[in-house]
Design a protein around this motif. Sequence first.
Motif, PDB file in Angstrom:
ATOM      1  N   PRO A  79       0.808  -1.231   0.000  1.00  0.00           N
ATOM      2  CA  PRO A  79       0.000   0.000   0.000  1.00  0.00           C
ATOM      3  C   PRO A  79       0.839   1.278   0.000  1.00  0.00           C
TER       4      PRO A  79
ATOM      5  N   ARG B  38     -11.028  -2.199   0.875  1.00  0.00           N
ATOM      6  CA  ARG B  38     -10.091  -2.211   1.989  1.00  0.00           C
ATOM      7  C   ARG B  38     -10.406  -3.303   2.985  1.00  0.00           C
TER       8      ARG B  38
ATOM      9  N   THR C 178     -11.268   1.790  -0.433  1.00  0.00           N
ATOM     10  CA  THR C 178     -10.029   2.505  -0.160  1.00  0.00           C
ATOM     11  C   THR C 178     -10.183   4.014  -0.280  1.00  0.00           C
TER      12      THR C 178
ATOM     13  N   THR D 194     -10.248  -8.599   6.621  1.00  0.00           N
ATOM     14  CA  THR D 194      -9.543  -7.418   6.183  1.00  0.00           C
ATOM     15  C   THR D 194      -8.784  -7.728   4.905  1.00  0.00           C
TER      16      THR D 194
ATOM     17  N   GLY E 110      -5.961  -6.019   2.553  1.00  0.00           N
ATOM     18  CA  GLY E 110      -5.009  -4.915   2.497  1.00  0.00           C
ATOM     19  C   GLY E 110      -4.612  -4.457   3.888  1.00  0.00           C
TER      20      GLY E 110
ATOM     21  N   ASP F 191      -5.139  -1.707   7.108  1.00  0.00           N
ATOM     22  CA  ASP F 191      -6.107  -0.790   7.706  1.00  0.00           C
ATOM     23  C   ASP F 191      -5.593   0.642   7.594  1.00  0.00           C
ATOM     24  N   ALA F 192      -6.538   1.513   7.286  1.00  0.00           N
ATOM     25  CA  ALA F 192      -6.161   2.915   7.169  1.00  0.00           C
ATOM     26  C   ALA F 192      -6.142   3.555   8.534  1.00  0.00           C
TER      27      ALA F 192
END
Length: 326
Positions: A104, A129, A140, A321, A323, A325-326
């Motif tokens: 990412p 995401r 995302t 999940t 990718g 986590d933002a």
Amino acid sequence: MKYEAEPPPLLARIPADIDKPDKIAYGLTFRQILIVALTGGIAAAVYYLCHQMLPVVILAAILLPFLALGIAVALGRRDGLSLDRFVLAAVSFARTSKRLVAAPDGVAGPPRWCRLRGKLPGPLRLPVRAVRSDGALELTDGGVAVLVEASTLSFHLRTTSEQAALVGAFGRWLNSLEAPVQLLARARPADLSDLTEVLEHQADELPHAALAAAARDHAGYLAELNSSRELLTRQVLVVLRDHPATSRGRRSVRRDASAAVVLRRAAEAERALAALGVTARVLNAQEAAQALTECLDSGGRHPLGRALPNEPISATAQHHTIGRDA
């Protein structure tokens, strides 16, 4: 007895390409006129600058292929695209990295002392995401989407009045939409092994021997059909999405609010489609993850586990999940 004739069928002609550009003059679009004008202008400028230095035969040998190429690019099509867009897409595809990795934050370059042969892999950027426990998809870009699976119906077998009622009800649902909605119809491989296993498991519990023999014969037929042919089933998905929130605040709170909004729209879509006789339901977290997996690997086999009768059902994962986590 006097019978009333049915009203004539409602016909609405919709072009196959609703995004087709308008034609400006001589049946040509603005893009086509621009390409032809630029090609002709360049050819005229070359002829004006070089007609005193080069013979006409040489100029014709140079300019005629150039003019033919410009006209072909303006008028030609390939795979549903104009040739100029097709060439741009081909160039973009050629420049894009074919090897993608889950990074990412981007792929870090090698150190100075390391000599790299070839190109570095590109970052794999998935639009989803995470899959929430309520079945909503966190995107995302900050938005939220929900997958609704809908059944199909036989439109041509209905009478004219019933068809008009279906079209009217579907039109009312489309007019009630507040956000863009995507209708996805896809073919997915069908696996009858679970059904065969259920039939064989239940055959021993049937009260009569003839019924048990018939169940085993049918299970054998399904097993042979499953192994001898490539079975496909059709799945219709309605994708509802909520745009990313622009207000300030915690990102998790905004996503929870967006998920609540899009789930409410999904419930409204279920009620609206029920008036058409279409059964619709929101996919849960496991089913949504299954649909995403099948879309990423359409040629593979990804069976969704089904419990047999009198077998306990439990869920261990509440959050899938994809990718980072933002």
